[in-house]
Scaffold this motif. Sequence first.
Motif, PDB file in Angstrom:
ATOM      1  N   ILE A 167       0.842  -1.198   0.000  1.00  0.00           N
ATOM      2  CA  ILE A 167       0.000   0.000   0.000  1.00  0.00           C
ATOM      3  C   ILE A 167       0.875   1.244   0.000  1.00  0.00           C
ATOM      4  N   PRO A 168       0.949   1.935  -1.160  1.00  0.00           N
ATOM      5  CA  PRO A 168       1.698   3.188  -1.169  1.00  0.00           C
ATOM      6  C   PRO A 168       1.016   4.186  -0.236  1.00  0.00           C
ATOM      7  N   PHE A 169       1.814   4.886   0.558  1.00  0.00           N
ATOM      8  CA  PHE A 169       1.272   5.782   1.591  1.00  0.00           C
ATOM      9  C   PHE A 169       1.999   7.114   1.482  1.00  0.00           C
ATOM     10  N   GLY A 170       1.214   8.185   1.290  1.00  0.00           N
ATOM     11  CA  GLY A 170       1.810   9.527   1.226  1.00  0.00           C
ATOM     12  C   GLY A 170       1.628  10.209   2.572  1.00  0.00           C
ATOM     13  N   GLY A 171       0.599  11.061   2.659  1.00  0.00           N
ATOM     14  CA  GLY A 171       0.319  11.707   3.938  1.00  0.00           C
ATOM     15  C   GLY A 171      -0.725  10.949   4.739  1.00  0.00           C
ATOM     16  N   GLY A 172      -1.336   9.923   4.134  1.00  0.00           N
ATOM     17  CA  GLY A 172      -2.385   9.179   4.838  1.00  0.00           C
ATOM     18  C   GLY A 172      -3.640   9.998   5.062  1.00  0.00           C
ATOM     19  N   THR A 173      -3.882  11.010   4.212  1.00  0.00           N
ATOM     20  CA  THR A 173      -5.074  11.857   4.401  1.00  0.00           C
ATOM     21  C   THR A 173      -6.259  11.385   3.552  1.00  0.00           C
ATOM     22  N   SER A 174      -6.147  10.194   2.994  1.00  0.00           N
ATOM     23  CA  SER A 174      -7.251   9.634   2.202  1.00  0.00           C
ATOM     24  C   SER A 174      -8.557   9.671   2.998  1.00  0.00           C
ATOM     25  N   VAL A 175      -9.643  10.022   2.327  1.00  0.00           N
ATOM     26  CA  VAL A 175     -10.946  10.012   3.008  1.00  0.00           C
ATOM     27  C   VAL A 175     -11.860   8.927   2.423  1.00  0.00           C
ATOM     28  N   PRO A 233      -4.774  21.864  -1.636  1.00  0.00           N
ATOM     29  CA  PRO A 233      -5.985  21.198  -1.141  1.00  0.00           C
ATOM     30  C   PRO A 233      -6.134  21.527   0.349  1.00  0.00           C
ATOM     31  N   GLN A 234      -7.299  21.281   0.902  1.00  0.00           N
ATOM     32  CA  GLN A 234      -7.503  21.601   2.314  1.00  0.00           C
ATOM     33  C   GLN A 234      -6.548  20.775   3.197  1.00  0.00           C
ATOM     34  N   SER A 235      -6.109  19.629   2.677  1.00  0.00           N
ATOM     35  CA  SER A 235      -5.204  18.755   3.425  1.00  0.00           C
ATOM     36  C   SER A 235      -3.738  19.094   3.172  1.00  0.00           C
ATOM     37  N   PHE A 236      -3.491  20.240   2.542  1.00  0.00           N
ATOM     38  CA  PHE A 236      -2.163  20.683   2.106  1.00  0.00           C
ATOM     39  C   PHE A 236      -1.036  20.417   3.117  1.00  0.00           C
ATOM     40  N   SER A 269      -0.665  16.257   3.212  1.00  0.00           N
ATOM     41  CA  SER A 269      -0.717  15.387   2.038  1.00  0.00           C
ATOM     42  C   SER A 269       0.504  15.637   1.148  1.00  0.00           C
ATOM     43  N   THR A 270       0.738  14.707   0.202  1.00  0.00           N
ATOM     44  CA  THR A 270       1.991  14.726  -0.559  1.00  0.00           C
ATOM     45  C   THR A 270       1.734  14.828  -2.066  1.00  0.00           C
ATOM     46  N   LEU A 271       2.785  15.201  -2.772  1.00  0.00           N
ATOM     47  CA  LEU A 271       2.659  15.296  -4.237  1.00  0.00           C
ATOM     48  C   LEU A 271       2.226  13.955  -4.834  1.00  0.00           C
ATOM     49  N   ALA A 286      -1.789  10.515  -7.364  1.00  0.00           N
ATOM     50  CA  ALA A 286      -2.464   9.211  -7.331  1.00  0.00           C
ATOM     51  C   ALA A 286      -3.973   9.356  -7.162  1.00  0.00           C
ATOM     52  N   THR A 287      -4.427  10.466  -6.569  1.00  0.00           N
ATOM     53  CA  THR A 287      -5.864  10.620  -6.321  1.00  0.00           C
ATOM     54  C   THR A 287      -6.524  11.704  -7.189  1.00  0.00           C
ATOM     55  N   ARG A 288      -5.775  12.318  -8.097  1.00  0.00           N
ATOM     56  CA  ARG A 288      -6.298  13.427  -8.903  1.00  0.00           C
ATOM     57  C   ARG A 288      -6.886  14.517  -8.004  1.00  0.00           C
ATOM     58  N   ALA A 289      -6.049  14.980  -7.088  1.00  0.00           N
ATOM     59  CA  ALA A 289      -6.532  15.932  -6.087  1.00  0.00           C
ATOM     60  C   ALA A 289      -6.981  17.244  -6.725  1.00  0.00           C
ATOM     61  N   GLY A 290      -7.890  17.910  -6.042  1.00  0.00           N
ATOM     62  CA  GLY A 290      -8.377  19.227  -6.451  1.00  0.00           C
ATOM     63  C   GLY A 290      -7.786  20.265  -5.511  1.00  0.00           C
ATOM     64  N   GLY A 291      -7.313  21.357  -6.080  1.00  0.00           N
ATOM     65  CA  GLY A 291      -6.567  22.301  -5.236  1.00  0.00           C
ATOM     66  C   GLY A 291      -7.166  23.678  -5.151  1.00  0.00           C
ATOM     67  N   VAL A 338       4.112   2.620  -7.874  1.00  0.00           N
ATOM     68  CA  VAL A 338       4.439   3.556  -6.786  1.00  0.00           C
ATOM     69  C   VAL A 338       5.102   4.768  -7.439  1.00  0.00           C
ATOM     70  N   ILE A 339       4.448   5.887  -7.363  1.00  0.00           N
ATOM     71  CA  ILE A 339       4.984   7.109  -7.969  1.00  0.00           C
ATOM     72  C   ILE A 339       6.149   7.584  -7.116  1.00  0.00           C
ATOM     73  N   THR A 340       7.300   7.813  -7.761  1.00  0.00           N
ATOM     74  CA  THR A 340       8.461   8.259  -6.976  1.00  0.00           C
ATOM     75  C   THR A 340       8.769   9.732  -7.214  1.00  0.00           C
ATOM     76  N   HIS A 388     -15.594  14.141  -7.134  1.00  0.00           N
ATOM     77  CA  HIS A 388     -14.939  15.119  -8.007  1.00  0.00           C
ATOM     78  C   HIS A 388     -13.448  15.182  -7.698  1.00  0.00           C
ATOM     79  N   HIS A 389     -13.048  15.039  -6.420  1.00  0.00           N
ATOM     80  CA  HIS A 389     -11.615  15.079  -6.106  1.00  0.00           C
ATOM     81  C   HIS A 389     -11.223  14.268  -4.877  1.00  0.00           C
ATOM     82  N   HIS A 390     -12.137  13.546  -4.266  1.00  0.00           N
ATOM     83  CA  HIS A 390     -11.758  12.761  -3.087  1.00  0.00           C
ATOM     84  C   HIS A 390     -11.305  11.342  -3.424  1.00  0.00           C
TER      85      HIS A 390
END
Length: 526
Positions: free
Chosen positions: A124-132, A191-194, A197-199, A204-209, A261-263, A478-480
């Motif tokens: 499980i690739p893990f960035g900031g762990g802010t997934s909802v 994003p609100q989780s700025f 959360s990580t690049l 990986a999640t197509r975040a909305g900013g 895994v995006i590096t 839309h972005h979560h």
Amino acid sequence: MSRRLKHWGWGYEDQQPAPEQVAEIALGLRAHLGFEPADVDQPVPLEEVQLRPPRLEAPGELEEISASDDYARASRALGKAYRDVVRGFRGQFDDPPDVVCSPGDEEELERVLDWACSADAAVIPFGGGTSVVGGVEPRGLERAVCVDLRRLDRVLEVDRTSRAARIQAGATGPGLEEQLREHELTLRHFPQSFEYSTLGGWIATRAGGHFATLMTHIDDLVESVRALTPAGWWESRRLPGSGAGPSPDRMLIGSEGTLGVITEAWVRLQDRPRWKASAGVLFDSFAAGAEAVRALGQSGLWPSNCRLLDEAEGALTMAAPDGKALLVLGFESADHPVDSWMERAQELARDHGGETSEPKGEGGDSVGTWRNAFVQAPYLRDSFVAGGIISDTFETSITWDRFEEFVSDVRARTEAAVAEVCGTGRVSCRFTHVYPDGPAPYFTVIAPGRRGAEIEQWDEIKRAASEAISAGGGTITHHHAVGRDHRPWYDRQRPEAFAQALAGAKRALDPGWNLNPGVLIEADRM
Ligand SMILES: Cc1cc2nc3c(=O)[nH]c(=O)nc-3n(C[C@H](O)[C@H](O)[C@H](O)COP(=O)(O)OP(=O)(O)OC[C@H]3O[C@@H](n4cnc5c(N)ncnc54)[C@H](O)[C@@H]3O)c2cc1C
């Protein structure tokens, strides 16, 4: 000891208020919302948590970058949705990863992936762990290795001429912005989780900013991506644009850890804005505000901020007077003053019944109040949980021709579910992003929960909302992202032939189906 993030909620351990402050904040919130006072709970300390023993051990050669202690595993066991925070708060970590590996370079990542795949473990690739959406939760997996990418946190190269940078995937928002500052450049993806959360997570999640129009998703800021898959490296060519077939970038953007895994990624940067203007516009109703926003979205003015809060959301954040909808409008530029753009935007808003006020440089009054509420919201949510208040959000997008009926139906069906499940509560709505052909409505639910049953209550409300979104033709997100939680509705939304194609791509890149199983696609598709 270095500063540690909380193992269950938002922010660092030293940001957790003392028990008496938790009680005060939680009771204050209940009073503000008009809910009866209730007992305030305290989080279960990590020392009292019983984690299932690890079922897997990292080999000696990975020992230095691996951990299986309770903090390492508990703090990567869940994301940061309301249902995650409740479970973490109660010390309920049913599916922690067995091992957490933190590679410091690509060679270490290769060794981790080789070992995990040969051990037939889920990765499980893990960035900031802010997934909802349950994106990082090893839910129901037999053996799971969490690959935490936060040691890969550097800006490696800056191309000033093309205004782009090569940045490692584990860099957090503040981390990468600080490194770009010395070049007087910025990614401006907020994003609100700025903060956490990580690049890599954003891609990986197509975040909305930050940008409410034009460059809304991280997709628009990505020039190329590099990722490690079990079948080998995947690196796309740096290009400002390309028409050469389906895009290798796009395939990874939104892959949610299932294909590789995006590096690192090359991302498009901007000069830091020197001119900024923001203003609040009040409307008698959300519907009137929406008409103004449609005109703005189709005007070619491209405001950087164009967030419309309905009457309930305006009242909740205390940004708007009672009974008024608030449009938070902003323009920014590194190149030119933005006054004329703001003037024209305000004129358009007035044409639709908006009451405008003097624009501010950085946004004071209602705009500042709203911004403050926006930044504080995730911290406050931990206190909502302590006070037994259900509080979560869901979001979608829809074209303007269907917007009015769609939003009113989703709102009504969610309100009905809230009334049935909780007795009382509020459902509010705002637009987070706006396109010429439609808005991205974002709903917030706040309701009094029943102790011990909050997750079932929320799940029922969320199910009703998701069904309404799906039936009305909106997107389940839309972005979560999709994660594990949105799967039933995502499966209905995508064309069947596309699901087959995605499964085929996964099989080619990840033949052992090790990468984030359960997310996006099921193994039984092949
Ligand atoms: C309070 C709050 C506010 C939020 N606000 C926003 C918002 O404004 N906009 C928005 O878009 N989202 C928002 N989110 C959701 C979340 O922050 C985003 O989905 C974010 O992009 C996740 O980034 P992360 O680094 O935390 O990724 P994680 O949560 O660690 O991972 C998310 C997914 O991406 C995968 N992943 C992570 N890193 C990599 C990598 N390097 N390679 C491959 N796969 C990877 C994971 O496996 C998982 O499937 C919010 C969440 C919270 C809790």
